[in-house]
Design an enzyme around this catalytic site. Sequence first.
Site, PDB file in Angstrom:
ATOM      1  N   ARG A 223       0.795  -1.196  -0.004  1.00  0.00           N
ATOM      2  CA  ARG A 223       0.168   0.045  -0.036  1.00  0.00           C
ATOM      3  C   ARG A 223       0.804   1.311   0.017  1.00  0.00           C
ATOM      4  O   ARG A 223       1.891   1.116   0.663  1.00  0.00           O
ATOM      5  CB  ARG A 223      -1.150   0.034   1.158  1.00  0.00           C
ATOM      6  CG  ARG A 223      -2.067  -0.988   1.223  1.00  0.00           C
ATOM      7  CD  ARG A 223      -3.023  -0.608   0.124  1.00  0.00           C
ATOM      8  NE  ARG A 223      -4.153  -1.590   0.022  1.00  0.00           N
ATOM      9  CZ  ARG A 223      -4.259  -2.416  -0.893  1.00  0.00           C
ATOM     10  NH1 ARG A 223      -3.318  -2.732  -1.490  1.00  0.00           N
ATOM     11  NH2 ARG A 223      -5.219  -3.358  -0.709  1.00  0.00           N
ATOM     12  N   HIS A 271      -0.931   0.171  -9.905  1.00  0.00           N
ATOM     13  CA  HIS A 271      -1.535  -0.709  -8.987  1.00  0.00           C
ATOM     14  C   HIS A 271      -2.137  -1.808  -9.639  1.00  0.00           C
ATOM     15  O   HIS A 271      -3.462  -2.315  -9.556  1.00  0.00           O
ATOM     16  CB  HIS A 271      -2.553  -0.001  -8.020  1.00  0.00           C
ATOM     17  CG  HIS A 271      -3.007  -0.751  -6.795  1.00  0.00           C
ATOM     18  ND1 HIS A 271      -3.438  -0.036  -5.642  1.00  0.00           N
ATOM     19  CD2 HIS A 271      -3.248  -1.986  -6.551  1.00  0.00           C
ATOM     20  CE1 HIS A 271      -3.795  -1.155  -4.818  1.00  0.00           C
ATOM     21  NE2 HIS A 271      -3.640  -2.207  -5.252  1.00  0.00           N
TER      22      HIS A 271
HETATM   23  P1  NDP Z   1      -1.782 -11.594   4.559  1.00  0.00           P
HETATM   24  O1  NDP Z   1      -2.638 -11.160   5.611  1.00  0.00           O
HETATM   25  O2  NDP Z   1      -1.940 -13.061   4.084  1.00  0.00           O
HETATM   26  O3  NDP Z   1      -0.452 -11.599   5.145  1.00  0.00           O
HETATM   27  C1  NDP Z   1       0.321 -10.506   5.910  1.00  0.00           C
HETATM   28  C2  NDP Z   1       1.657 -10.652   6.221  1.00  0.00           C
HETATM   29  O4  NDP Z   1       2.175  -9.550   7.044  1.00  0.00           O
HETATM   30  C3  NDP Z   1       1.902 -11.944   7.472  1.00  0.00           C
HETATM   31  O5  NDP Z   1       2.621 -12.620   7.293  1.00  0.00           O
HETATM   32  C4  NDP Z   1       1.821 -11.104   8.912  1.00  0.00           C
HETATM   33  O6  NDP Z   1       2.474 -11.637   9.787  1.00  0.00           O
HETATM   34  C5  NDP Z   1       2.538  -9.905   8.202  1.00  0.00           C
HETATM   35  N1  NDP Z   1       2.265  -8.614   9.202  1.00  0.00           N
HETATM   36  C6  NDP Z   1       1.388  -8.059   9.322  1.00  0.00           C
HETATM   37  N2  NDP Z   1       1.759  -6.974  10.370  1.00  0.00           N
HETATM   38  C7  NDP Z   1       3.063  -7.303  10.621  1.00  0.00           C
HETATM   39  C8  NDP Z   1       3.656  -6.448  11.600  1.00  0.00           C
HETATM   40  N3  NDP Z   1       3.171  -5.562  12.373  1.00  0.00           N
HETATM   41  N4  NDP Z   1       5.009  -7.026  11.782  1.00  0.00           N
HETATM   42  C9  NDP Z   1       5.511  -8.025  11.037  1.00  0.00           C
HETATM   43  N5  NDP Z   1       4.684  -8.678  10.013  1.00  0.00           N
HETATM   44  C10 NDP Z   1       3.240  -8.238  10.040  1.00  0.00           C
HETATM   45  O7  NDP Z   1      -1.642 -10.806   3.405  1.00  0.00           O
HETATM   46  P2  NDP Z   1      -1.372 -10.963   1.789  1.00  0.00           P
HETATM   47  O8  NDP Z   1      -0.010 -11.686   1.605  1.00  0.00           O
HETATM   48  O9  NDP Z   1      -2.509 -11.607   1.333  1.00  0.00           O
HETATM   49  O10 NDP Z   1      -1.398  -9.580   1.259  1.00  0.00           O
HETATM   50  C11 NDP Z   1      -0.620  -8.707   1.781  1.00  0.00           C
HETATM   51  C12 NDP Z   1      -0.858  -7.405   1.158  1.00  0.00           C
HETATM   52  O11 NDP Z   1      -0.621  -6.985  -0.258  1.00  0.00           O
HETATM   53  C13 NDP Z   1      -2.340  -6.726   1.249  1.00  0.00           C
HETATM   54  O12 NDP Z   1      -2.710  -6.393   2.549  1.00  0.00           O
HETATM   55  C14 NDP Z   1      -2.413  -5.614   0.330  1.00  0.00           C
HETATM   56  O13 NDP Z   1      -2.077  -4.372   1.058  1.00  0.00           O
HETATM   57  C15 NDP Z   1      -1.350  -5.967  -0.545  1.00  0.00           C
HETATM   58  N6  NDP Z   1      -2.004  -6.259  -1.986  1.00  0.00           N
HETATM   59  C16 NDP Z   1      -1.536  -5.669  -2.993  1.00  0.00           C
HETATM   60  C17 NDP Z   1      -1.865  -5.733  -4.244  1.00  0.00           C
HETATM   61  C18 NDP Z   1      -1.122  -5.060  -5.537  1.00  0.00           C
HETATM   62  O14 NDP Z   1      -1.957  -5.280  -6.666  1.00  0.00           O
HETATM   63  N7  NDP Z   1      -0.684  -4.344  -5.370  1.00  0.00           N
HETATM   64  C19 NDP Z   1      -2.778  -7.101  -4.566  1.00  0.00           C
HETATM   65  C20 NDP Z   1      -3.125  -7.780  -3.205  1.00  0.00           C
HETATM   66  C21 NDP Z   1      -2.618  -7.404  -2.119  1.00  0.00           C
HETATM   67  P3  NDP Z   1       1.561 -13.224  10.514  1.00  0.00           P
HETATM   68  O15 NDP Z   1       2.056 -14.037   9.442  1.00  0.00           O
HETATM   69  O16 NDP Z   1       2.443 -13.612  11.599  1.00  0.00           O
HETATM   70  O17 NDP Z   1       0.373 -12.824  10.551  1.00  0.00           O
HETATM   71  C1  OXD Z   2      -5.661  -5.876  -3.287  1.00  0.00           C
HETATM   72  C2  OXD Z   2      -5.313  -5.018  -4.076  1.00  0.00           C
HETATM   73  O1  OXD Z   2      -5.647  -5.774  -1.880  1.00  0.00           O
HETATM   74  O2  OXD Z   2      -5.760  -5.342  -5.135  1.00  0.00           O
HETATM   75  O3  OXD Z   2      -6.072  -7.130  -3.358  1.00  0.00           O
HETATM   76  O4  OXD Z   2      -4.779  -4.248  -3.937  1.00  0.00           O
END
Ligand code: NDP
Ligand code: OXD
Length: 308
Positions: A223, A271
């Site tokens: 993000r 994006h």
């Molecule tokens: P998940 O919820 O599956 O994974 C999030 C990861 O971040 C987990 O490993 C979590 O740890 C870790 N995390 C969260 N908070 C912290 C913290 N404070 N310190 C350390 N680690 C942390 O999310 P996704 O993998 O599905 O997606 C990740 C992000 O990618 C989305 O939230 C979105 O913002 C972005 N995204 C962007 C897209 C694009 O097109 N650019 C498309 C899709 C997503 P733990 O495993 O311990 O819970």
């Molecule tokens: C998502 C994105 O969060 O598209 O899936 O950014």
Amino acid sequence: MTERRILFAVRDGDFAAWKAAFRQASPQLALVKQPESGIRYALVWRSPSELYPTLPDLAVIFSLGAGIERLLHDPAVPRTAAIVKMAEPGMTASMTQYILWQVIRHHRRFWELEAAQEEAHWLDQDYPAPWNRKVGVLGLGTLGSAAAATLRDFGFATRGWSRSRKAIDGVACFAGDAERDAFLDGLEILVCLLPLTPQTTGILNADLFARLAPGAALVNAARGAHLNEADLLSALGSGRLAAAALDVTGVEPLPAEHPFWHHPRIFITPHNAADIDPATAAAEIARQVARFEAGQQLEHEVERDRGY
Ligand code: NDP
Ligand code: OXD
């Protein structure tokens, strides 16, 4: 299972394509466009707050995206409904491709060759073997763990950081704030795939850049609000960072006058790092609805208090 209706509340979504995908995924699921009484499931993305009061029986909100921060910030979203993050093979595959592409682009400094070609300059360029390139992934969830495993498979010296401890073969895994600096120490390419929460907002800042190897590269596909944009510009100006690839920005679409557009070391994509495949996403939602109806725990459910 008798027929279940899912409300399609996706801004600018292609209803016909999704309806066909659901028809293919499960004969028991019917995608509908208008809120109707008794609707328990909704597929949402950038939906208006006014939608939710029309859905008193809503039990599960399937987010069309993995990032669900908007839903958590909308007070109209009922707390009685579970929120499920999108996690489906099409999105994971496309994000993995984007990350691999950008990491290789920085590893091989292809942007130097692109600039050299502009000047018809035959640039003699060296680069290390991938196992001598330290790459780190912030966030080891659905997307981060797939990206880290692929970077490992391509030979990179890969690290990952998450909140709780993970074990991924061949990836050095770090957990929690206590291990953050050890994770960052000397990284040459840093990838951000964190969710946006109060703890992660602004995490990509001057303090973090100072812990990377001088001349490191940043890839942010999570993000825009993870990044302190002014800190990035000064880190690029001083050489602390060599380059950045940004799929997300603070304001989207990125305004035409924004300095990122014409910065020679910033590569912008709109994006679109990860696109969803309606066929595999509908199959995944059908699987989750079946679990829910059978009284089983949903997968990828948002923990509201944790913020993701
Ligand atoms: P998940 O919820 O599956 O994974 C999030 C990861 O971040 C987990 O490993 C979590 O740890 C870790 N995390 C969260 N908070 C912290 C913290 N404070 N310190 C350390 N680690 C942390 O999310 P996704 O993998 O599905 O997606 C990740 C992000 O990618 C989305 O939230 C979105 O913002 C972005 N995204 C962007 C897209 C694009 O097109 N650019 C498309 C899709 C997503 P733990 O495993 O311990 O819970
Ligand atoms: C998502 C994105 O969060 O598209 O899936 O950014």
